[in-house]
Design an enzyme around this catalytic site. Sequence first.
Site, PDB file in Angstrom:
ATOM      1  CE1 TYR A  22      -9.865  -4.611   1.819  1.00 63.33           C
ATOM      2  CE2 TYR A  22     -10.214  -5.707  -0.274  1.00 63.33           C
ATOM      3  CZ  TYR A  22     -10.082  -4.575   0.498  1.00 63.33           C
ATOM      4  OH  TYR A  22     -10.036  -3.034  -0.085  1.00 63.33           O
ATOM      5  CG  HIS A 100      -9.895   1.396   6.927  1.00 65.11           C
ATOM      6  ND1 HIS A 100     -11.105   1.132   6.058  1.00 65.11           N
ATOM      7  CD2 HIS A 100      -9.927   2.561   7.294  1.00 65.11           C
ATOM      8  CE1 HIS A 100     -11.573   2.609   5.983  1.00 65.11           C
ATOM      9  NE2 HIS A 100     -10.864   3.237   6.936  1.00 65.11           N
TER      10      HIS A 100
END
EC number: 4.2.1.10
Length: 146
Positions: A22, A100
Amino acid sequence: MKIMVINGPNLNMVGVREKGIYGAKSFEDICEYIKEEGKKRGHEITLFQSNCEGEIIDELQKAYFENYDGIIINPGAYTHYSYAIHDAIKGINIDTVEVHLSNVHAREDFRKKSVTAPACIGQMCGFGEDGYILAIKALELKKMSK
């Protein structure tokens, strides 16, 4: 445009959890980036994050009653099983883009299925925080085509 950005469970921990997936930027830094880029493009950006499905649904419904022009949503893990969020997106009839940070299609099999994306006009994944800016651009293009 008036755009609501909704982030789901665990996204408040970006920059802390699984940095290899991430990224190292904090959630707060990503939110600031989205607001700045939206402002540069002349948009009013509202940011919301919750770890609770019902609160996300409430925020989607709020977007309808407050006449938002577009929604960007990162449902987090709810992507894979929340038909309630899918139904909420379908029910408000506001152009919505799913985002995302990671490329969910290059990860575990369970992450490859989104039950929320079919309720959206499109999906951006794998572009990190820039996916939110690409989603803003997608909403702009959609509005111009109407």
